[in-house]
Scaffold this active site. Structure first.
Site, mmCIF file in Angstrom:
data_model
loop_
_atom_site.group_PDB
_atom_site.id
_atom_site.type_symbol
_atom_site.label_atom_id
_atom_site.label_comp_id
_atom_site.label_asym_id
_atom_site.label_seq_id
_atom_site.Cartn_x
_atom_site.Cartn_y
_atom_site.Cartn_z
ATOM 1 N N ASP A 87 42.780 43.824 32.331
ATOM 2 C CA ASP A 87 43.975 44.282 31.638
ATOM 3 C C ASP A 87 43.649 44.727 30.218
ATOM 4 O O ASP A 87 42.813 44.123 29.538
ATOM 5 C CB ASP A 87 44.986 43.134 31.605
ATOM 6 N N GLU A 102 41.649 48.768 33.241
ATOM 7 C CA GLU A 102 42.806 49.529 32.799
ATOM 8 C C GLU A 102 42.461 50.162 31.449
ATOM 9 O O GLU A 102 42.495 49.504 30.415
ATOM 10 C CB GLU A 102 44.039 48.637 32.654
#
Length: 573
Positions: free
Chosen positions: A272, A316
């Protein structure tokens, strides 16, 4: 990433960035082939793929050169399914999805039997955060080595992994290392005691003589938040204090956490907010900052290799720049999510016009091959947990949903399907609205149905539930099952490189998929009317003379003229 409230969204990087000129040359002219200039991609180790759920289609070898494999960067792949555990399936009747519920429903995703057709056929699942957290979404972690008690126990996680592996399903989990929860014991102690050993785990303006100013690189507004007379960095919101990766103890801790989960049997991670490890402020955006990010992720990758060299790591990096994303493929990530391509595919489906995506992808993949040494696979998707659902973006048009799925599942890379996408779930922000419970049947009181969030978007979405679509041969779910089965059966669709193939028809997307032993042509009619394409020789002088699959209706091939039914997907050899 959960963006609160409304935010966010060896060889060094310098070697990767040194080929920026090469990137410019490869991508030159891309804007002339449609809205594709923003496409970017990622990578994957070829050995890290699940076995196909069915045997390959028996097809003749390509008619052209048999040496193409030497110059073709194949992308061995599998289809992944993104799961929000809270919304998936409830095993104990408390209204909240849990790990045991997901384990119960693994057969829906893949029953492990290649002779059956009732499962979706995916080869991997991505779990959104399952660690303890004070928030429903879990992106502010309070304990990195435990399971959220609402979801179950560590033993439940281990059982899920065992059962998934029995079915040929890999399990990757969200790893949120850019920040913790402000309720994490590290931060609680750091905020209360300036002499705490955890104080330097975080970024304090006063401690580092930094001005309390600037705009967050993850969104608008100040990244600084006050706590007991000091100010800490939290670029997403005050509940997510950023960790200080200049502190070697923080880096060691995060590597230990990654190794811990690999030792539990997890097959890899979705990382993330991967570009924000050092990119805190808008003014931090630079090659130097990206170099620091990449250096950290290379360090992390090396540590994970000690436990499982084949662990799949997808990051990401929310960018529309091929060079920016590609930098992370240099011995750091296996894949980077392709946000630009996702937007391009949804727009192509909605406008019913070819986007020229294949033209750009072919050139972009050459760049990534240079950066990664040929060991990359794209990470493709339509939408995810941070975006309005694809069916809502497509105005609930089932034909456009089918063509979007057809593009996703015939292009290279590891396609990621967001849970409920396969049955046409609707969803618009705020974030809770795009993470609503998966409808298992029209009866929302049925066993296993989660109920933590009201069906705001899907209450009147008739027929968009699993039970209604499982038995329907014309359902969106069946369309996804057929496409995934086709991808698993045809080696060139599953693993091949891409070659641009101009159709000469704005309403038809065509491209070639090529491996060392097989070559196919994909033709997708994006329109609601019949279309024709005059075929020409393809890569290596290959002539396409046979339709091997046509969905949902039969296509016609007369000589070199291919007749495509409305909204169809056709594969030729």
């Amino acid at each position: 990433m959960k963006y609160e409230p409304g935010l966010h969204k060896g060889r060094s990087l310098l070697n990767a960035l040194a080929i920026t000129g090469l990137a410019a040359a490869m991508l030159a002219g891309c804007t002339g082939n449609g809205d594709t200039a923003g496409i970017h991609n990622g990578g994957n180790h070829p050995a890290n793929t699940a076995q196909p759920s069915s045997s390959p289609v028996d097809m003749p070898a390509p008619q052209g050169s048999q040496q193409q494999g030497a110059e073709t960067d194949e992308q061995p792949s599998t289809v992944f399914y993104e799961v929000f555990v809270r919304s998936f399936y409830d095993s104990d009747g408390d209204g909240t999805g849990d790990l045991r519920g997901l384990t119960e429903k693994l057969d829906y995703l893949n029953d492990g039997n290649p002779d059956t057709s009732g499962d979706l056929g995916v080869g991997g699942i991505w779990l959104m955060p399952v660690n303890p957290s004070p928030s429903y979404h879990g992106y502010d972690v309070t304990d990195y080595r435990s399971i959220n008690p609402e979801y179950g126990t560590l033993e439940d996680m281990q059982e899920l992994i065992r059962e998934a592996h029995k079915r040929g399903i890999k399990v990757i989990m969200d790893l949120v290392v850019n920040h913790t929860s402000k309720e994490h014991p590290w931060f609680v102690e750091a905020a209360a005691q300036q002499d705490s050993g955890y104080r330097d785990y975080y970024v304090w303006a006063e401690d580092q003589s930094r001005p309390v100013s600037g705009s967050s690189a993850a969104g608008s507004g100040s990244p600084w938040h006050s706590a007991r007379g000091s100010h800490y960095m939290g670029i997403f919101w005050d509940g997510m204090p950023d960790l200080n990766f200049d502190n070697p103890e923080v880096r060691k801790e995060m590597k230990d956490i990654g190794r811990f989960w690999l030792e539990q049997g997890v097959d890899g991670f979705r990382l993330d907010a991967a570009k924000h490890i050092y990119e805190d402020l808008v003014t931090d955006k630079s090659e130097e900052t990206t170099a620091k990010n990449v250096a950290w992720w290379q360090e992390f990758r090396q540590a994970m290799n000690e436990v499982n060299p084949q662990a799949y790591i997808v990051g990401e990096v929310w960018e529309n720049s091929a060079v920016s994303v590609g930098a992370y493929l240099d011995k750091a990530f296996d894949s980077g999510f392709n946000f630009g391509l996702a937007e391009t595919l949804v727009n192509a489906a909605k406008s019913e016009k070819d986007s020229g995506a294949a033209f750009t992808l072919e050139r972009t993949y050459k760049l990534y091959s240079q950066i990664s040494g040929g060991s990359f696979t794209d990470a493709t998707f339509l939408t995810n947990h941070d975006q309005n659902r694809v069916m809502s973006q497509l105005d609930n048009n089932p034909d456009h949903a089918r063509t979007a799925a057809a593009m996703l599942l015939t292009l290279p890379g590891n396609p990621f399907i967001y849970y409920g996408e396969e049955v046409g779930m609707l969803g618009r922000k705020p974030d809770e609205g795009i993470r609503e419970p998966l409808p298992w049947s029209a009866d929302r009181s049925s066993a296993g149905q989660t109920a933590w969030e009201p069906d705001t978007n899907n209450k009147d979405n008739s027929g968009a539930d699993v039970e209604s679509q499982l038995s329907s041969s014309g359902s969106l779910l069946d369309w996804y099952r057929q496409l995934i089965a086709l991808r698993n059966e045809v080696p060139a669709l599953r693993d091949g490189a891409i070659r641009d193939y101009a159709s000469g028809n704005d309403g038809v997307m065509t491209f070639e998929r090529v491996t060392a032993g097989q070559q196919v042509l994909v033709a997708l009619n994006l329109t609601g009317s019949s279309q024709t394409v005059n075929l020409k020789q393809g890569t290596n002088g290959y002539s396409y003379t046979r339709v091997i699959r046509s969905m949902p209706e039969d296509a016609g091939l007369t000589g070199a003229e291919l007749a495509l039914p409305p909204y169809s997907a056709v594969i030729l050899d």
